[in-house]
Structures are given as C-alpha cells and as structure tokens.
Design an enzyme around this catalytic site. Sequence first.
Site, PDB file in Angstrom:
ATOM      1  N   ASN A 110       0.856  -1.191   0.000  1.00 24.74           N
ATOM      2  CA  ASN A 110       0.000   0.000   0.000  1.00 24.74           C
ATOM      3  C   ASN A 110       0.888   1.234   0.000  1.00 24.74           C
ATOM      4  O   ASN A 110       2.037   1.190   0.447  1.00 24.74           O
ATOM      5  CB  ASN A 110      -0.876   0.009   1.267  1.00 24.74           C
ATOM      6  CG  ASN A 110      -1.843   1.179   1.283  1.00 24.74           C
ATOM      7  OD1 ASN A 110      -2.445   1.509   0.253  1.00 24.74           O
ATOM      8  ND2 ASN A 110      -2.000   1.822   2.414  1.00 24.74           N
ATOM      9  N   HIS A 112       0.748   5.311   1.302  1.00 24.33           N
ATOM     10  CA  HIS A 112      -0.016   6.190   2.191  1.00 24.33           C
ATOM     11  C   HIS A 112       0.623   7.583   2.178  1.00 24.33           C
ATOM     12  O   HIS A 112       1.853   7.696   2.261  1.00 24.33           O
ATOM     13  CB  HIS A 112      -0.013   5.601   3.606  1.00 24.33           C
ATOM     14  CG  HIS A 112      -0.871   6.373   4.552  1.00 24.33           C
ATOM     15  ND1 HIS A 112      -2.246   6.302   4.530  1.00 24.33           N
ATOM     16  CD2 HIS A 112      -0.554   7.270   5.522  1.00 24.33           C
ATOM     17  CE1 HIS A 112      -2.740   7.108   5.453  1.00 24.33           C
ATOM     18  NE2 HIS A 112      -1.733   7.710   6.070  1.00 24.33           N
ATOM     19  N   SER A 139       4.657   7.037   2.269  1.00 24.69           N
ATOM     20  CA  SER A 139       5.240   5.758   2.688  1.00 24.69           C
ATOM     21  C   SER A 139       4.661   4.607   1.882  1.00 24.69           C
ATOM     22  O   SER A 139       3.447   4.553   1.672  1.00 24.69           O
ATOM     23  CB  SER A 139       4.893   5.474   4.161  1.00 24.69           C
ATOM     24  OG  SER A 139       5.132   6.583   4.989  1.00 24.69           O
ATOM     25  N   ASP A 148      -2.911   0.850   7.980  1.00 24.36           N
ATOM     26  CA  ASP A 148      -1.746   1.715   7.713  1.00 24.36           C
ATOM     27  C   ASP A 148      -0.586   1.419   8.672  1.00 24.36           C
ATOM     28  O   ASP A 148       0.203   2.309   8.989  1.00 24.36           O
ATOM     29  CB  ASP A 148      -2.125   3.200   7.795  1.00 24.36           C
ATOM     30  CG  ASP A 148      -3.154   3.578   6.750  1.00 24.36           C
ATOM     31  OD1 ASP A 148      -3.138   2.995   5.654  1.00 24.36           O
ATOM     32  OD2 ASP A 148      -3.986   4.472   7.033  1.00 24.36           O
TER      33      ASP A 148
HETATM   34  C1  GRF Z   1      -2.697   8.590  -2.842  1.00 28.21           C
HETATM   35  O1  GRF Z   1      -2.510   9.797  -2.174  1.00 28.21           O
HETATM   36  C2  GRF Z   1      -2.257   7.433  -1.994  1.00 28.21           C
HETATM   37  O2  GRF Z   1      -1.210   7.760  -1.130  1.00 28.21           O
HETATM   38  C3  GRF Z   1      -3.501   7.100  -1.217  1.00 28.21           C
HETATM   39  O3  GRF Z   1      -4.548   7.310  -2.129  1.00 28.21           O
HETATM   40  C4  GRF Z   1      -4.163   8.283  -3.079  1.00 28.21           C
HETATM   41  C5  GRF Z   1      -4.417   7.728  -4.454  1.00 28.21           C
HETATM   42  O4  GRF Z   1      -4.182   8.681  -5.448  1.00 28.21           O
HETATM   43  N1  GRF Z   1      -3.453   5.756  -0.707  1.00 28.21           N
HETATM   44  P1  GRF Z   1      -4.275   8.289  -6.977  1.00 28.21           P
HETATM   45  O5  GRF Z   1      -5.686   7.750  -7.215  1.00 28.21           O
HETATM   46  O6  GRF Z   1      -3.225   7.289  -7.255  1.00 28.21           O
HETATM   47  O7  GRF Z   1      -4.075   9.583  -7.715  1.00 28.21           O
END
Ligand code: GRF
Length: 216
Positions: A110, A112, A139, A148
């Site tokens: 994932n 974050h 991260s 998370d």
């Molecule tokens: C990102 O900010 C990621 O960190 C979080 O969700 C968002 C996804 O953005 N988990 P995108 O759809 O890839 O533009």
Amino acid sequence: MSVTCDVVVLLSGTGSNLQALIDSTRTGDSPVRIAAVISNRADAYGLQRARDAGIDTRALDHKAFEGREAFDAALIELIDAFNPKLVVLAGFMRILSAGFVRHYQGRLLNIHPSLLPKYKGLHTHQRALEAGDTEHGCSVHFVTEELDGGPLVVQAVIPVELHDSPQSLAQRVHVQEHLIYPMAVRWFAEGRLALGEHGALLDEKLLAASGHLIRT
Ligand code: GRF
C-alpha cells in the site's frame, strides 16, 4: 532470463499512482506486468487509464454485498483468477478484512500519503500542517491487519514550506508517490523485497523501521 511478475492493482479513484506504475513498466526492461486493475467503483477514472493502456479491468461494487467478509471473499476470487504474485493498493478506499490481508500476506503493498506511523487514516496533509510539522511525505508499506500499520518499505521526505496549503502539499507528495511506488514494486518483482518475520527485507537485509529513506 528475466521472469515477469504479474501484479493486480486495486483502486477506487483517479489512479495517478496506477499511471506512474504503467509508465514505469514501459521501459523495456521492466519485470512488472500489470495483469489487471480492479475497482470497487465502476466510474473510477483509474479504470479508464487501465483500459487506455490495454490492461484488463474489473469492477466489483461493494454495495452489492452483505458485509465486508462477503465482498472480500468475492474480491479474492476475482484477483486470484489473474494469479498475481503481488497485489498493489493504489488509492483503494476500503478497509480490508483480516482474512483478505492474511490471504495476501507478504504480497500486498500500500502507499499512504504521510510519514507513517504519523497520520494513519485520512486528511494527512491537513493534519501535518495543523501539527506544524517541518517535514511530510509518503510511505510504501506491506499491508498487515493493522490499518496503515505494516512494515515500511520506503519513505520519501519533503520539507513543508511556509505557505503550504493541504493542496500544495498533496501535490508535492504525489510527485514523490509516483517515484517511490514503482520503485518498491520493481524491487518486489526483482525478488529483492520481501516481508520477513521482523519487518521488510531488501536484498535479504532488514530495513530500518522507517524503511528506505529518500530525502528531497
Ligand atoms: C494517494 O494519495 C495514496 O497515497 C492514497 O490514495 C491516493 C491515491 O491517489 N493511498 P491516486 O488515485 O493514485 O491519484
């Protein structure tokens, strides 16, 4: 001989991280193959990005299921039909059941938008600003049952500027996300990254608690 690593990406939104991943696989020597992109929202723009790139897509509406376990079981079935070595969460706005996480243990990543363990959950940029943080970032981590909370693989750190808003900060963090996520996925695909008993391993060495740190 290079071995291909099939990846399934899960998302709910615009999919800019998916796009970065797609772009990174176009270098010719990439071991990553995105086998499918799956969304719980049929209207997610990320699905369009996938279709534009000729990647298989599926939509699975969580509202059609009675409860998290039932949805997650159907999701597992859908994912496993593509037989991926790695599952990548890229803005997948669902809390995953323990059963789902256990099923993909060691092959579920994932990203974050904060320097974990700070600011788990939502509104991370706002919270970093409110706390007066001088540094912020993003991260990549292995997913465990703690939201998370899994072992960190890589973090990108950026300075917070005096006049930053949540939007300006989000924009600069996104740029870093698009660098570190393809990097981590590639490490995994090359067999360099794994989940060990005590944390994330890169080239068989235990990474620091913060993961591999990149400062800009
Ligand atoms: C990102 O900010 C990621 O960190 C979080 O969700 C968002 C996804 O953005 N988990 P995108 O759809 O890839 O533009």
